[in-house]
Design a protein around this motif. Sequence first.
Motif, short mmCIF file in Angstrom:
data_model
loop_
_atom_site.label_atom_id
_atom_site.label_comp_id
_atom_site.label_asym_id
_atom_site.label_seq_id
_atom_site.Cartn_x
_atom_site.Cartn_y
_atom_site.Cartn_z
N GLU A 149 -11.42 4.04 -7.30
CA GLU A 149 -11.14 3.17 -6.13
C GLU A 149 -9.72 3.44 -5.51
O GLU A 149 -9.33 3.69 -4.58
CB GLU A 149 -11.38 1.59 -6.33
N GLU A 150 -8.79 3.67 -6.78
CA GLU A 150 -7.58 3.82 -6.57
C GLU A 150 -7.11 5.25 -5.90
O GLU A 150 -6.38 5.31 -5.14
CB GLU A 150 -6.68 3.66 -7.98
N ILE A 151 -8.08 6.12 -6.03
CA ILE A 151 -8.04 7.61 -5.59
C ILE A 151 -8.52 7.27 -4.22
O ILE A 151 -7.82 7.97 -3.33
CB ILE A 151 -8.97 8.60 -6.31
N ALA A 152 -9.56 6.62 -3.92
CA ALA A 152 -9.81 6.52 -2.36
C ALA A 152 -8.77 6.03 -1.59
O ALA A 152 -8.38 6.25 -0.58
CB ALA A 152 -11.13 5.76 -2.35
N VAL A 153 -8.03 4.93 -2.21
CA VAL A 153 -7.00 4.04 -1.47
C VAL A 153 -5.81 4.94 -1.14
O VAL A 153 -5.13 5.23 -0.12
CB VAL A 153 -6.56 2.98 -2.38
N GLU A 154 -5.44 5.94 -2.33
CA GLU A 154 -4.39 6.75 -2.20
C GLU A 154 -4.59 7.73 -1.09
O GLU A 154 -3.68 8.01 -0.23
CB GLU A 154 -4.44 7.73 -3.52
N ARG A 155 -5.91 8.41 -0.92
CA ARG A 155 -6.15 9.31 0.00
C ARG A 155 -6.25 8.81 1.58
O ARG A 155 -5.68 9.35 2.34
CB ARG A 155 -7.43 9.99 -0.44
N ILE A 156 -6.55 7.56 1.58
CA ILE A 156 -6.50 6.86 2.87
C ILE A 156 -5.09 6.41 3.22
O ILE A 156 -4.97 6.51 4.56
CB ILE A 156 -7.48 5.24 2.93
N THR A 157 -4.32 6.09 2.32
CA THR A 157 -2.82 5.66 2.59
C THR A 157 -2.04 6.84 2.79
O THR A 157 -1.35 6.75 3.94
CB THR A 157 -2.30 4.65 1.39
N PHE A 166 1.17 9.43 -8.34
CA PHE A 166 -0.08 8.96 -8.59
C PHE A 166 -0.38 8.68 -10.04
O PHE A 166 -0.83 7.66 -10.69
CB PHE A 166 -1.26 9.54 -8.08
N ALA A 167 0.10 9.70 -10.82
CA ALA A 167 -0.12 9.83 -12.37
C ALA A 167 0.95 8.84 -12.86
O ALA A 167 0.68 8.10 -13.86
CB ALA A 167 0.35 11.14 -13.04
N ARG A 168 1.96 8.71 -12.54
CA ARG A 168 3.12 7.85 -12.96
C ARG A 168 2.77 6.25 -12.50
O ARG A 168 2.90 5.33 -13.45
CB ARG A 168 4.44 8.09 -12.38
N GLU A 169 2.11 6.12 -11.10
CA GLU A 169 2.08 4.70 -10.94
C GLU A 169 0.58 4.06 -11.25
O GLU A 169 0.63 2.95 -11.61
CB GLU A 169 2.11 4.64 -9.39
N LYS A 170 -0.39 5.19 -11.47
CA LYS A 170 -1.58 4.04 -11.50
C LYS A 170 -2.28 4.98 -12.90
O LYS A 170 -2.89 3.99 -13.85
CB LYS A 170 -2.58 5.08 -10.55
N ILE A 171 -2.11 6.00 -13.52
CA ILE A 171 -2.54 6.38 -14.74
C ILE A 171 -1.81 6.09 -15.95
O ILE A 171 -2.24 5.45 -16.94
CB ILE A 171 -2.76 8.02 -14.73
N LEU A 172 -0.44 6.07 -15.62
CA LEU A 172 0.47 5.84 -17.18
C LEU A 172 0.54 4.52 -17.52
O LEU A 172 0.13 4.08 -18.61
CB LEU A 172 1.85 6.52 -16.81
N PRO A 173 0.33 3.35 -16.63
CA PRO A 173 0.23 2.04 -17.13
C PRO A 173 -1.23 1.82 -17.92
O PRO A 173 -1.25 1.00 -18.76
CB PRO A 173 0.25 0.81 -15.86
N LYS A 174 -2.18 2.54 -17.45
CA LYS A 174 -3.39 2.20 -18.15
C LYS A 174 -3.45 2.96 -19.60
O LYS A 174 -4.02 2.51 -20.45
CB LYS A 174 -4.46 3.01 -17.26
#
Length: 269
Positions: A149-157, A166-174
């Motif tokens: 879903e985060e990928i979809a939001v990223e592409r829409i935004t 995206f890697a730093r903000e979405k993947i790294l915290p996980k």
Amino acid sequence: MEQKAFEQIVASLRTVLEKQGYTLDEDSVREVKSGLQAFFIGKEMAYGVFYEAENKRFALRYCSVEDGRPEEKWRNRSVLLFDPENADDARSMTDSVIADFTDEVSEKDNTAAALKQVKKHHKKKTEESKTDALFFFNRLVNVFPEVREEIAVERITYGDIRTASFAREKILPKLHALLQGAENPAADKKVAEIFSELYENGDVNVRSVITFVLINSLSDAEMAVLEPYFSQGMKVGSRSARGLRGKKLKPEKPKKIKHIIADNLNDMR
């Protein structure tokens, strides 16, 4: 489990692709030396579903069609690991592969991009087989389902994926949460295997994201969890990248203005 998953994936793709004018080549649905395969043939392009037994992964590939047959110069569209530990895990991973592959063949932009690629014959064959950052992020859906879903939001935004951000903000915290939380060897192993596979097969952006954005942001304790599962190539790459942490790279020296240009500017004043 692999055979059942393969049959379900092919059936799901058939439902989607037949609406787009593709036909399942029944003769292609068979066991081969490397695993399993099935081809869907369209007017200009073919999709292939492959299960690679040695690498324990499913691959969705595409190529151009010549005289009604796939030319078989396959290029990766999506690759997902399939290494379930039990029946429940197999069902979950099968559903993930189906969701990912059907998304890839359903999205208008993805299909148009693939068609454009198959029309470019004999150009940088090695590089064309490399996977990009979007493929890498999609692989991580196996471990972090919310990434889809985060990928979809990223592409829409933003209209595209901001690879490093995206890697730093979405993947790294996980990653931090996984590696600092309760022990989860299965998930740790999957992450390490995805990193290793995409480091070996990804383009320069993927390798940079894996090493300089993600791995270099992990603590030594977090790295100690992942590294035992890394391939040899990933171990070498990660150690080299982490060796650069904290080091300032020498900036490029500004070019000197040539005297002849400066003299001309003075004459114009």
